[in-house]
Design a protein around this motif. Sequence first.
Motif, mmCIF file in Angstrom:
data_model
loop_
_atom_site.group_PDB
_atom_site.id
_atom_site.type_symbol
_atom_site.label_atom_id
_atom_site.label_comp_id
_atom_site.label_asym_id
_atom_site.label_seq_id
_atom_site.Cartn_x
_atom_site.Cartn_y
_atom_site.Cartn_z
ATOM 1 N N LEU A 261 0.978 -1.007 0.013
ATOM 2 C CA LEU A 261 0.215 0.026 -0.008
ATOM 3 C C LEU A 261 0.898 1.596 -0.031
ATOM 4 O O LEU A 261 0.220 2.231 -0.243
ATOM 5 C CB LEU A 261 -1.034 -0.304 1.430
ATOM 6 C CG LEU A 261 -1.869 -1.029 1.546
ATOM 7 C CD1 LEU A 261 -2.991 -1.014 2.404
ATOM 8 C CD2 LEU A 261 -3.090 -0.705 0.347
ATOM 9 N N ARG A 301 -7.089 1.362 -3.021
ATOM 10 C CA ARG A 301 -6.987 0.842 -2.135
ATOM 11 C C ARG A 301 -8.375 0.297 -2.205
ATOM 12 O O ARG A 301 -9.277 -0.907 -1.039
ATOM 13 C CB ARG A 301 -7.023 2.517 -1.299
ATOM 14 C CG ARG A 301 -8.643 2.438 0.364
ATOM 15 C CD ARG A 301 -9.029 3.723 0.943
ATOM 16 N NE ARG A 301 -7.619 4.391 1.262
ATOM 17 C CZ ARG A 301 -8.046 5.609 -0.145
ATOM 18 N NH1 ARG A 301 -8.363 6.082 -0.943
ATOM 19 N NH2 ARG A 301 -6.705 6.565 0.644
ATOM 20 N N PHE A 304 -7.928 -3.275 -2.669
ATOM 21 C CA PHE A 304 -7.272 -4.407 -1.123
ATOM 22 C C PHE A 304 -8.243 -4.600 -0.234
ATOM 23 O O PHE A 304 -8.191 -5.461 0.122
ATOM 24 C CB PHE A 304 -6.545 -3.035 -0.647
ATOM 25 C CG PHE A 304 -5.524 -3.298 0.811
ATOM 26 C CD1 PHE A 304 -5.167 -4.814 1.251
ATOM 27 C CD2 PHE A 304 -6.763 -3.347 1.757
ATOM 28 C CE1 PHE A 304 -4.586 -4.635 2.263
ATOM 29 C CE2 PHE A 304 -6.514 -3.346 3.198
ATOM 30 C CZ PHE A 304 -5.567 -4.161 3.403
ATOM 31 N N GLN A 305 -9.287 -3.461 -0.188
ATOM 32 C CA GLN A 305 -10.820 -4.113 0.489
ATOM 33 C C GLN A 305 -11.282 -4.710 0.146
ATOM 34 O O GLN A 305 -12.026 -5.871 0.503
ATOM 35 C CB GLN A 305 -11.110 -2.561 0.421
ATOM 36 C CG GLN A 305 -10.708 -1.483 0.990
ATOM 37 C CD GLN A 305 -11.489 0.503 1.062
ATOM 38 O OE1 GLN A 305 -12.228 0.469 0.280
ATOM 39 N NE2 GLN A 305 -10.683 1.115 2.669
ATOM 40 N N LEU A 308 -9.246 -7.734 0.460
ATOM 41 C CA LEU A 308 -9.778 -8.509 2.706
ATOM 42 C C LEU A 308 -10.666 -9.095 2.943
ATOM 43 O O LEU A 308 -11.108 -10.074 3.145
ATOM 44 C CB LEU A 308 -9.214 -7.518 2.762
ATOM 45 C CG LEU A 308 -9.429 -7.235 4.418
ATOM 46 C CD1 LEU A 308 -7.556 -7.926 5.113
ATOM 47 C CD2 LEU A 308 -9.528 -5.525 5.029
ATOM 48 N N LEU A 316 1.884 -9.470 4.242
ATOM 49 C CA LEU A 316 2.628 -7.997 4.739
ATOM 50 C C LEU A 316 3.848 -7.858 3.730
ATOM 51 O O LEU A 316 5.163 -8.482 3.846
ATOM 52 C CB LEU A 316 3.077 -6.819 5.776
ATOM 53 C CG LEU A 316 2.665 -5.978 5.670
ATOM 54 C CD1 LEU A 316 1.549 -4.908 6.825
ATOM 55 C CD2 LEU A 316 4.435 -5.647 6.353
ATOM 56 N N GLU A 330 3.849 0.574 6.962
ATOM 57 C CA GLU A 330 2.931 -0.665 6.143
ATOM 58 C C GLU A 330 1.236 -1.450 7.023
ATOM 59 O O GLU A 330 0.597 -1.298 6.834
ATOM 60 C CB GLU A 330 3.287 -1.673 5.486
ATOM 61 C CG GLU A 330 2.690 -2.601 4.245
ATOM 62 C CD GLU A 330 2.160 -1.797 3.027
ATOM 63 O OE1 GLU A 330 1.199 -1.916 2.238
ATOM 64 O OE2 GLU A 330 2.711 -0.719 2.367
ATOM 65 N N TRP A 334 -2.337 -1.007 7.122
ATOM 66 C CA TRP A 334 -2.947 -2.028 6.288
ATOM 67 C C TRP A 334 -4.567 -1.444 7.149
ATOM 68 O O TRP A 334 -5.809 -1.101 6.505
ATOM 69 C CB TRP A 334 -2.691 -3.198 6.909
ATOM 70 C CG TRP A 334 -2.109 -3.664 6.111
ATOM 71 C CD1 TRP A 334 -0.661 -3.330 5.052
ATOM 72 C CD2 TRP A 334 -2.565 -5.013 5.465
ATOM 73 N NE1 TRP A 334 -0.930 -4.520 4.249
ATOM 74 C CE2 TRP A 334 -1.774 -5.751 4.422
ATOM 75 C CE3 TRP A 334 -3.243 -6.140 6.328
ATOM 76 C CZ2 TRP A 334 -1.701 -6.377 3.797
ATOM 77 C CZ3 TRP A 334 -3.391 -7.361 5.304
ATOM 78 C CH2 TRP A 334 -2.219 -7.760 4.685
ATOM 79 N N ASP A 337 -6.546 1.385 6.068
ATOM 80 C CA ASP A 337 -7.527 1.026 4.867
ATOM 81 C C ASP A 337 -9.189 0.078 5.076
ATOM 82 O O ASP A 337 -9.821 -0.486 4.175
ATOM 83 C CB ASP A 337 -6.793 0.641 3.410
ATOM 84 C CG ASP A 337 -5.973 1.746 2.913
ATOM 85 O OD1 ASP A 337 -7.003 2.892 3.298
ATOM 86 O OD2 ASP A 337 -5.452 1.491 1.455
ATOM 87 N N ALA A 339 -8.298 -2.605 7.499
ATOM 88 C CA ALA A 339 -7.934 -3.981 8.496
ATOM 89 C C ALA A 339 -7.500 -3.975 9.686
ATOM 90 O O ALA A 339 -7.472 -3.376 9.986
ATOM 91 C CB ALA A 339 -7.140 -5.356 7.921
ATOM 92 N N GLN A 343 -5.475 -9.088 11.598
ATOM 93 C CA GLN A 343 -5.415 -8.905 10.545
ATOM 94 C C GLN A 343 -4.265 -8.766 9.560
ATOM 95 O O GLN A 343 -3.535 -8.782 9.142
ATOM 96 C CB GLN A 343 -6.321 -8.322 8.738
ATOM 97 C CG GLN A 343 -7.625 -9.048 9.648
ATOM 98 C CD GLN A 343 -9.276 -8.275 8.846
ATOM 99 O OE1 GLN A 343 -9.604 -6.957 8.901
ATOM 100 N NE2 GLN A 343 -9.772 -8.968 8.231
ATOM 101 N N ALA A 344 -4.088 -7.642 10.265
ATOM 102 C CA ALA A 344 -2.210 -6.511 9.468
ATOM 103 C C ALA A 344 -1.622 -7.434 10.136
ATOM 104 O O ALA A 344 -0.688 -7.621 9.661
ATOM 105 C CB ALA A 344 -2.266 -4.935 9.939
#
Length: 405
Positions: A261, A301, A304-305, A308, A316, A330, A334, A337, A339, A343-344
């Motif tokens: 990201l 973004r 990514f969402q 996820l 990552l 990073e 996450w 955005d 997470a 999750q990150a």
Amino acid sequence: MSLVLANCNLIDCVTEGVRPNSTVTVDNGRILSVRTGGESAPPDGATSDEIIDLAGAYLLPGLWDVHIHPEYPNPPGTTVPQLTAWFGQNLMRGLTEAGVTSVRCAGAGHFMDVAWKRAFEDPSGPAGPTVYACGHFLTTTGGHFLTSGHALECDGPYGFVEAIRNQIKNGVDHIKLNLSGGIMGPFWDRHLDSFLLPQEIEAAFTLCHQRSIPVMAHATNPVAVKAAILLGANSVEHGYDMDEDCITGFLEYGTWYVPTLGITHLTPSQADNEWERSYCERKALAPDLVRRAEAAVDQHRSWFQTALEAGVKMALGSDVLPLRDSALLELGLWVKDGATPWQALTAATRNAAELCGVGSDVGTLEPGKRADMIAVAANPLNDIQNLRQLQVVFKNGRLVADHRF
């Protein structure tokens, strides 16, 4: 020799949550036992010099960054020995100052990553992260990121075949193929353009599968992403622009996604905390590159969402420097955005280890696993930025950094 870590709050990255009053025993570089609840006293027979009282700190697996490069660009006249030394210093500081205990390289000229991988594997050598090396990344003439010094230009099926064989001969762990352009490049290097001809891509993937070596695929548009997935890439890097067929492909083929990201998100107008602002000030991106990053950020973004939410396997990787900042930046992006901190965090530990094929050996805090661990002062599941409150770092069960005093 055993090491006992007493009185910690354990985040094992297996089951979400914190296990208070935990004691972890390490023997010969591996986790021997994990005890939780009741008194946090050390096991019977442990001597005082084998015990570290973590005083309620949060113990978790060491962090990973699965998309890194050596420094670039470099001042004119910089020599290969200087570049190699700087790379090693960057890796070692990432370990001791940020708790990055393992990295996967996405391109390094002169096989610098292989050299440091071997140096850190030597028990008598310097303490550094575990390095998964790829040597040069392979692109075409007029391909991606030629100014980095890490690219190798190849043309035609046998041009790629020869280059891959040479990479394998020099001891790489995976092959990095650049299927498309990027954000950070000259006018011919655009992320919406795909570079390789079908016969070039097929020859490269065929040889990698024949030699059982994973492919790390730089793919930044729907055509490139789908080609990488269908041809059997282990991971797709970036995915700035995708479509629903890409998401379906990730799920169907079990391909990993490393979104990086920071490439589109870390610009001055988007920075909203002290660490992001500091990074942007140091990086000082040219105005054209800032415009290109910001033009792509909304799509990046969004995909990514979408990935996820769909349950795509994700790990990552930052693609930014230095390593003492990269994974932490990073991780923050996450969460920004959408997470969760869990999750990150698992993307930077358990998932990253699984992507690299070593999930049974490291990446979580369980008996039998390699004791790559960090402790931080506050709970990162409440605020991912608490990972910046680093107290101690253990590599293979050895204390390599202590910031408590």
